[in-house]
Scaffold this active site. Sequence first.
Site, PDB file in Angstrom:
ATOM      1  N   SER A  72     -10.795  -9.405   6.246  1.00  0.00           N
ATOM      2  CA  SER A  72     -11.278  -8.663   5.075  1.00  0.00           C
ATOM      3  C   SER A  72     -10.559  -9.104   3.800  1.00  0.00           C
ATOM      4  O   SER A  72     -11.175  -9.170   2.726  1.00  0.00           O
ATOM      5  CB  SER A  72     -11.141  -7.153   5.287  1.00  0.00           C
ATOM      6  N   ILE A 122       4.688 -15.108  13.781  1.00  0.00           N
ATOM      7  CA  ILE A 122       5.950 -15.351  13.096  1.00  0.00           C
ATOM      8  C   ILE A 122       6.110 -16.858  12.959  1.00  0.00           C
ATOM      9  O   ILE A 122       6.056 -17.594  13.944  1.00  0.00           O
ATOM     10  CB  ILE A 122       7.127 -14.742  13.877  1.00  0.00           C
ATOM     11  N   HIS A 153       1.666  -7.611   3.129  1.00  0.00           N
ATOM     12  CA  HIS A 153       2.266  -6.758   4.157  1.00  0.00           C
ATOM     13  C   HIS A 153       2.048  -5.297   3.776  1.00  0.00           C
ATOM     14  O   HIS A 153       2.323  -4.911   2.631  1.00  0.00           O
ATOM     15  CB  HIS A 153       3.761  -7.051   4.278  1.00  0.00           C
TER      16      HIS A 153
END
Length: 221
Positions: free
Chosen positions: A20, A99, A116
């Site tokens: 999105s 990560i 984030h």
Amino acid sequence: MHPEQAEPARIVVLISGSGSNFQAIAEACKSKEIDGEIIGVISNRPGVMGLDRAKQLDIPCSVVDHTEYSSREEFDGKLIHEIEQYGPDLVVLAGFMRILTPDFVRRFKGRLLNIHPSLLPKYKGLHTHKRAMEAGDKEHGVTVHFVSEDLDGGPNIIQAVVPILDDDSEASLKTRVQQQEHVIYPIAVKWFVEGRITMIKGDAYFDSEALPETGLQLNVN
């Protein structure tokens, strides 16, 4: 990147899911709000909705499936190779749930952005909405930042600050935060391609002025 550059900025987006945020940036490029073009989308998971979005927008896309690699270093090596095929000016992590190794981060340092769902440096990692509510916080939000070698680290560029309402559930808070993700990520990308934000010696600068630890803040009612 500088405003006088004739060619649109070349942007590669990394995804792991619905895409999105990728779509929000793609729409801003299409409307010329961002003087850039998404030239490639790479997912570490096959069959996700973000790949369907890319195909609908006629944007080249590919999969580098992390489960096919024996180590994080091997996966990141392949990912670096795949990204560099496109020769990007900017690499955007849009819900990319891996990560990254220090080698990867160093390769794209200063042109690698992430988003984030918290007001960093608060709540790095997962389950940020739940953690903010359990802590009794009055506000939560989302941060776009340059990527450093620290998990969810790197200097902040822009934050949307979202109030936590008395009747909020984890789901309702997540929905309102996601709405702001789609606002601030295109803004940060726009600033980058215009040369307004840069990372210098581990700090973020906007129009050549050092940004505060929070980055620029957008307060949402």
